[in-house]
Design an enzyme around this catalytic site. Structure first.
Site, PDB file in Angstrom:
ATOM      1  N   LYS A 280      11.026  56.545 -10.564  1.00 31.03           N
ATOM      2  CA  LYS A 280      11.150  57.782  -9.783  1.00 31.03           C
ATOM      3  C   LYS A 280      12.515  57.771  -9.077  1.00 31.03           C
ATOM      4  O   LYS A 280      12.881  56.780  -8.460  1.00 31.03           O
ATOM      5  CB  LYS A 280      10.005  57.868  -8.756  1.00 31.03           C
ATOM      6  N   GLU A 365      -9.097  65.368  -2.811  1.00 27.13           N
ATOM      7  CA  GLU A 365      -9.548  66.132  -1.646  1.00 27.13           C
ATOM      8  C   GLU A 365     -11.076  66.221  -1.578  1.00 27.13           C
ATOM      9  O   GLU A 365     -11.658  66.167  -0.500  1.00 27.13           O
ATOM     10  CB  GLU A 365      -8.959  67.550  -1.691  1.00 27.13           C
ATOM     11  N   ARG A 393      -9.904  72.989  -3.027  1.00 24.16           N
ATOM     12  CA  ARG A 393     -10.542  72.160  -4.070  1.00 24.16           C
ATOM     13  C   ARG A 393     -11.854  71.549  -3.569  1.00 24.16           C
ATOM     14  O   ARG A 393     -12.697  71.130  -4.336  1.00 24.16           O
ATOM     15  CB  ARG A 393      -9.529  71.090  -4.449  1.00 24.16           C
TER      16      ARG A 393
HETATM   17  C1  LIG Z   1      -4.653  69.031  -5.391  1.00 22.56           C
HETATM   18  C2  LIG Z   1      -3.283  68.575  -4.950  1.00 22.56           C
HETATM   19  N1  LIG Z   1      -3.184  67.718  -3.919  1.00 22.56           N
HETATM   20  C3  LIG Z   1      -1.968  67.315  -3.501  1.00 22.56           C
HETATM   21  C4  LIG Z   1      -0.829  67.755  -4.112  1.00 22.56           C
HETATM   22  C5  LIG Z   1       0.536  67.334  -3.596  1.00 22.56           C
HETATM   23  N2  LIG Z   1       1.275  66.539  -4.565  1.00 22.56           N
HETATM   24  C6  LIG Z   1       2.214  67.053  -5.336  1.00 22.56           C
HETATM   25  S1  LIG Z   1       2.939  65.939  -6.330  1.00 22.56           S
HETATM   26  C7  LIG Z   1       1.970  64.695  -5.684  1.00 22.56           C
HETATM   27  C8  LIG Z   1       2.117  63.283  -6.156  1.00 22.56           C
HETATM   28  C9  LIG Z   1       2.055  63.252  -7.641  1.00 22.56           C
HETATM   29  O1  LIG Z   1       2.293  61.913  -8.051  1.00 22.56           O
HETATM   30  P1  LIG Z   1       2.487  61.664  -9.590  1.00 22.56           P
HETATM   31  O2  LIG Z   1       1.449  62.393 -10.344  1.00 22.56           O
HETATM   32  O3  LIG Z   1       2.576  60.217  -9.777  1.00 22.56           O
HETATM   33  O4  LIG Z   1       3.868  62.379  -9.940  1.00 22.56           O
HETATM   34  P2  LIG Z   1       5.357  61.875  -9.639  1.00 22.56           P
HETATM   35  O5  LIG Z   1       5.850  62.731  -8.504  1.00 22.56           O
HETATM   36  O6  LIG Z   1       5.294  60.420  -9.309  1.00 22.56           O
HETATM   37  O7  LIG Z   1       6.118  62.143 -10.906  1.00 22.56           O
HETATM   38  C10 LIG Z   1       1.109  65.185  -4.732  1.00 22.56           C
HETATM   39  C11 LIG Z   1       0.145  64.367  -3.961  1.00 22.56           C
HETATM   40  C12 LIG Z   1      -0.979  68.663  -5.184  1.00 22.56           C
HETATM   41  N3  LIG Z   1       0.097  69.186  -5.832  1.00 22.56           N
HETATM   42  N4  LIG Z   1      -2.207  69.037  -5.591  1.00 22.56           N
HETATM   43 MG   LIG Z   2       4.061  58.908  -9.961  1.00 21.66          MG
END
Ligand SMILES: Cc1ncc(C[n+]2csc(CCOP(=O)(O)OP(=O)(O)O)c2C)c(N)n1
Ligand SMILES: [Mg+2]
Ligand SMILES: CC(=O)[C@@H](O)[C@H](O)COP(=O)(O)O
Length: 621
Positions: A280, A365, A393
């Site tokens: 990342k 959630e 959700r």
């Molecule tokens: C239901 C929901 N909860 C929280 C979020 C906030 N959110 C956006 S990206 C993320 C982390 C995603 O991590 P990952 O899937 O590993 O993607 P990366 O950014 O590491 O590529 C979160 C918690 C969301 N988009 N949807």
């Molecule tokens: Mg990730």
């Protein structure tokens, strides 16, 4: 510039092999420069440059379907499908979205924004493809963080018996927004660093090869058998046991390796999970060092990585964080829960001081809410800090596990109202409706920073389910002279006049105050009331207003349907009052991305529009 050769989907296929690393560098440079100016999701996008290029080299858009979980990491996908010019207005009103949008491109197969939906959507496409006898690839790209969301397991479980090809790309960068959490994250950690597996595999091969004559043949046979060497030392046994073919771990920055892996995966008759290891923030040192800070980046100085605009005033999240830390000292049984948003919700400070009373449950959630219900039933006081749109959700968990039992759970609903750049999926514009319809729920909204502090303390010391909703961004520090004690179900009278009464909810008190001042200059005196409670309604106040007021104006940053204004209108209808009620609220629509002030004007909840409406109504009184 190689990037200038990319103007349509599949253009990348025309490049020479030696141009690919150049393209990767140019994409990174483009992303860093563009996002340093406009803000946006940087770290996630820097991590998937080679992965996205490899997918676009192997698959054929728009025929093949790519689905990006959350979708915040799809900037390279947008660049490779001819949208380079659109980055000039990324996330701006009327400009390109920061997430995949089917209305934006036929290469965006599914709109995303909330986490953990990609495998379900992909499986839906696969079923549709097979039922229609069509022949295209379906690829769902999901991050290791999004793989902590329960919906992903529902989908993998459902995919297990599939007999046709379905490619799941697990983009594992060992980060959610912050550090990833939970058992699956630990499991992936073993897969990522499974030298043991590599050594064991090598060790077995070396030993077998020592067997004279037959040794080599045995090794070749093992590797050729269906389960092969992997069955002995499978790194992805968990997925294999779920019925998915596991391929990996694969270096997510080696385009050649990735291309070969995708070509292999395409041949599998069934669900196949490619475990891709990425970094990342790759390619920009400040983002590599601080991937959480550069997850959702504000405009920054490329040389230093520091934000261009220094925040001078506290935002509502800061106020929440401060009060939680203070209350954590006073209240031993106070616990805090987040669904993978410790930074965004401000709970990180509580975690630093009370690590044993802080719970990050991952992007889960639904689990967060019922987990909180269990904590409350067990005698703790849980505060679930969650964004308004993400809490959608967990609607049934709020009803079924918290409110029916009337448990004392506090919902700190952040990002309530228009959030701006993230658009339709993230606008927190439904929570007043979906929360106030639930029996036993209490819904409050503070007018300014001090009232958020007072309301949170009130909620913690109260009982039963309580939701406290507040907007993204700077905490209003006006009307500080009005700080009446919070009394359950009671509104706050700010200015007492006759004829016209403004009753505003939370963030709209500031707007209503501005409207009142402007109307006063035009000869219209207005009563101003801070509703404070959306549920229960302050019916005593509403009744009293009918004595000297002819026009009641409700103001809320929520859709009209099922919101505060509708409840007030229903109240006056029920008592047969002839007061005229005007509801200022958001329309029955999804609000696109853009600057919040522009969106408010577009939706008619800006001061100027409200004034005009009130003057027109007042003339008719
Ligand atoms: C239901 C929901 N909860 C929280 C979020 C906030 N959110 C956006 S990206 C993320 C982390 C995603 O991590 P990952 O899937 O590993 O993607 P990366 O950014 O590491 O590529 C979160 C918690 C969301 N988009 N949807
Ligand atoms: Mg990730
Ligand atoms: C993609 C996603 O869902 C989060 O990164 C979200 O954009 C965070 O929003 P804030 O910037 O309001 O914390």
């Amino acid at each position: 510039m190689v990037l200038e050769k990319i103007n349509h989907p599949n253009d990348i296929k025309n490049l020479k092999k030696e141009e690919l690393p150049l393209l990767a560098d140019e994409i990174r440079e483009f992303l860093i420069r563009t996002i340093s100016e406009s803000g946006g999701h940087l770290a996630s996008n820097l991590g998937v440059v080679e992965l996205t290029m490899a997918m676009h080299l192997v698959f054929d858009l728009p025929k093949d379907k790519m689905i990006w979980d959350v979708g915040h990491q799809a900037y390279t996908h947008k660049l490779l499908t001819g949208r380079r010019e659109n980055f000039a207005n990324l996330r701006k009103f009327g400009g390109m979205s920061g997430f995949p949008k089917r209305c934006e491109s036929s290469c965006d197969s599914f709109d995303t924004g909330h986490s953990s939906t990609s495998i379900s959507a992909g499986l839906g496409y696969v079923a549709a493809r097979d039922l229609q006898g069509e022949d295209y690839s379906v690829i769902s790209v999901i991050g290791d963080g999004s793989l902590t969301g329960g919906m992903a397991y529902e989908a993998m479980n459902n995919a297990a018996r599939l007999k046709s090809n379905f490619i799941i790309v697990l983009n594992d960068n060992n980060m959610s927004i912050s550090e990833n959490v939970g058992g699956m994250s630990d499991y992936l950690g073993k897969l990522r660093t499974n030298d043991a597996y590599q050594e064991l595999k090598q060790g077995v091969s070396d030993t077998l090869k020592k067997i004279p004559v037959y040794g080599d043949r045995v090794v070749r046979r093992i590797k050729k058998t269906k389960s092969g060497i992997k069955q002995l030392f499978i790194p992805g046994m968990w997925f294999e046991e779920m019925g998915l073919t596991y391929l990996g771990p694969i270096d997510g920055h080696d385009i050649g390796r990735l291309v070969r892996a995708f070509k292999e995966a395409r041949k599998v008759n069934g669900p196949v999970l490619l475990h891709i290891l990425t970094q990342k923030g790759r390619g920009y040192v400040p983002a590599e060092r601080h991937p959480a800070r550069f997850h959702g980046a504000e405009p920054f100085d490329i040389a230093t990585g520091l934000p261009l605009h220094k925040r001078t005033k506290a935002n509502y999240t800061d106020v929440f964080a401060t009060v939680m830390r203070k209350m954590g000292e006073r209240q031993e049984n106070l616990v805090a829960i987040t669904a993978a948003m410790p930074d965004g919700t401000g709970l990180k400070r509580f975690k630093n001081v009370f690590p044993e009373r802080f719970f990050d449950v991952g992007i889960a959630e639904q689990h967060a809410v019922t987990f909180a219900a269990g904590l409350a039933a067990g005698g703790m006081i849980p505060v679930v800090a969650v964004y308004s749109s993400f809490l959608q959700r967990a609607f049934d968990q709020i009803v079924h596990d918290v409110c029916i039992q009337n448990l004392h759970v506090i919902f700190a609903v952040d990002r309530a109202g228009l959030v701006g750049s993230d658009g339709e999926t993230h606008q927190g514009i439904f929570d007043l409706s979906y929360l106030s319809l639930i029996p036993n729920m209490c819904v409050m909204a503070p007018k300014n920073k001090w009232e958020l502090s007072d309301m949170l303390k009130f909620a913690i010391s109260s009982d039963g389910p309580i939701a406290l909703r507040y907007p993204r961004g700077e905490a209003y520090d006006g009307l500080s002279e009005h700080r009446a004690k919070i009394v359950y179900g009671k509104s706050e009278l700010l200015y007492d006049e006759e004829c016209i009464a403004l009753i505003a909810v939370g963030s709209m008190v500031k707007t209503a105050h501005e409207v009142r001042q402007n109307l006063k200059r035009k000869g219209f005196e207005c009563t101003l009331i801070n509703a404070r409670f959306v549920k229960p309604l302050d019916e005593e106040r509403l009744l009293a207003l009918t004595k000297e007021h002819k026009l009641i104006v409700t103001l809320e940053e929520n859709v009209l349907e099922g919101g505060f204004g509708e409840h007030v209108s229903e109240f006056y209808e029920e008592i047969g009052s002839d007061v005229q009620v005007m509801n200022i609220a958001l329309p029955d629509a999804y609000i696109e991305h853009g600057n919040v002030e522009i969106l408010k004007k577009e939706c008619g909840i800006d001061a100027e529009t409200i004034e005009k409406k009130i003057i027109a109504a007042a003339m008719g009184l």
